[in-house]
Design an enzyme around this catalytic site. Structure first.
Site, PDB file in Angstrom:
ATOM      1  CG  ASP A   1     -13.977  36.012 -17.887  1.00  0.00           C
ATOM      2  OD1 ASP A   1     -14.087  37.247 -18.033  1.00  0.00           O
ATOM      3  OD2 ASP A   1     -14.589  35.181 -18.587  1.00  0.00           O
TER       4      ASP A   1
ATOM      5  CG  ASP B   1     -16.886  36.576 -23.675  1.00  0.00           C
ATOM      6  OD1 ASP B   1     -16.510  35.466 -24.117  1.00  0.00           O
ATOM      7  OD2 ASP B   1     -16.845  36.882 -22.475  1.00  0.00           O
TER       8      ASP B   1
ATOM      9  CG  HIS C   1     -17.233  32.470 -21.985  1.00  0.00           C
ATOM     10  ND1 HIS C   1     -18.373  32.913 -21.353  1.00  0.00           N
ATOM     11  CD2 HIS C   1     -16.238  33.288 -21.566  1.00  0.00           C
ATOM     12  CE1 HIS C   1     -18.080  33.956 -20.595  1.00  0.00           C
ATOM     13  NE2 HIS C   1     -16.776  34.205 -20.698  1.00  0.00           N
TER      14      HIS C   1
END
Length: 324
Positions: A81, A198, A273
């Site tokens: 992604d 992330d 996100h």
């Protein structure tokens, strides 16, 4: 509208400083309002892009970011992604900028393999464009990418870009089993932005973000995702239920992002996100789940189209939406 904007440099009137374009605030989950992860940053005359999620390049271009003048693309990690728009990024940077040299891409080990794969996939298309537009617009020497793979020590931040008064530092974050995974800090003329990438809650993010005006941090609401996992199981989709359950342990919650921002003493926090998708703003308070009580500064949930400006030699933080 077209007569006023097509071909116009929409950055010409911006104050000197750091300008952050939120071109993709979503995740792998389908979300009609949010493209895949992406940030564009203008720092002085340098144009930088961080991650290239699906659909993000089109939003970045709609926001008036000078994609054709991109100096470098930085990848936080190689989850699909965050990279599935990389081919479009390379193509748009090439054609929009009439480049004679490829765009520069920096990322973790494996970035070269990924970039070469996209170049192979787009090479036939590139030939069509050169044949149609000519070398002045689509010079074959400007197609593709030149890749620098970043290797980092176990702790601390390392400068990976230093040009025109702009410094970009990379640092390791915890997104196991994805290794390595990076965060980034961008400094320019006394203003600073830190990007978490992330990660679970990370002391590394706290340390590197200290002194930043803005922290951009990922966020997942575990209770909401757990509800989705249970619903999938009840409806007979055990595999989807397992996926929802698995993602709970390698992302930070809104409250943890807020605690990181407080510990780093940053001025503002923007969550990105976003997991799960939030189809309407009325769900925002439930998503935050009390995170606002853990951070004294300005906090908001990022939306595609948001631009935050940090003018040089100023303490102002200016926000606007470029897609509404």
């Amino acid at each position: 509208m077209a007569g006023r904007l097509v071909g116009l440099d929409q950055t010409a009137t911006l104050e000197d400083g750091l300008h952050v374009y939120f071109c993709g605030t979503g995740s792998p989950l389908p979300d009609p309002e949010r493209a895949g992860p992406c940030l564009g940053i203008l720092a002085g005359d340098k144009a930088l892009v961080f991650d290239t999620g699906s659909g993000s390049l089109r939003k970045l271009m709609r926001m008036g970011f000078p994609v054709g003048e991109t100096d470098r693309v930085f990848l936080t990690h190689l989850h699909s992604d965050h990279i599935d728009g990389l081919g479009e990024m390379m193509l748009q940077a090439w054609i929009a900028g009439s480049r004679t040299t490829p765009v520069q891409i920096s990322g973790p080990e494996g970035t070269g393999v990924v970039a070469n794969g996209f170049m192979s996939a787009y090479r036939t298309d590139a030939g069509y464009r050169t044949a149609h537009h000519g070398i002045a617009v689509a010079n074959p020497s400007g197609f593709g990418a030149e890749v620098t793979e970043i290797s980092l020590p176990s702790d601390g931040a390392v400068t990976v870009f230093s040009e025109g008064g702009v410094r970009v530092q990379a640092f390791l974050v915890n997104h196991e089993p994805v290794e390595p995974a990076f965060g980034y800090r961008i400094d320019y003329k006394g203003r600073a932005v830190t990007i978490s990438g992330d990660t679970v809650r990370s002391d590394a993010v706290t340390e590197v973000a200290k002194g930043s005006d803005l922290l951009i941090h990922e966020a997942l609401n575990r209770e909401m995702v757990a509800v989705m996992s249970a619903a999938a199981a009840r409806n007979g989709d055990a595999e989807l239920s397992r996926i929802f359950s698995d993602i709970l342990d390698y992302h930070a919650s809104p409250s943890e992002a807020a605690e990181t921002a407080q510990a780093a003493d940053v001025e503002a926090l923007v969550l990105t996100h976003i997991v799960p998708p939030l189809p309407m703003p009325m769900l925002y308070p439930a998503f935050l789940d009390g995170a606002g009580d853990k951070f004294d500064g300005k906090m908001e949930i990022g939306e595609d189209g948001l631009m935050i400006s940090l003018p040089a030699k100023s303490d102002r933080i200016v926000r606007r939406n470029l897609l509404n």
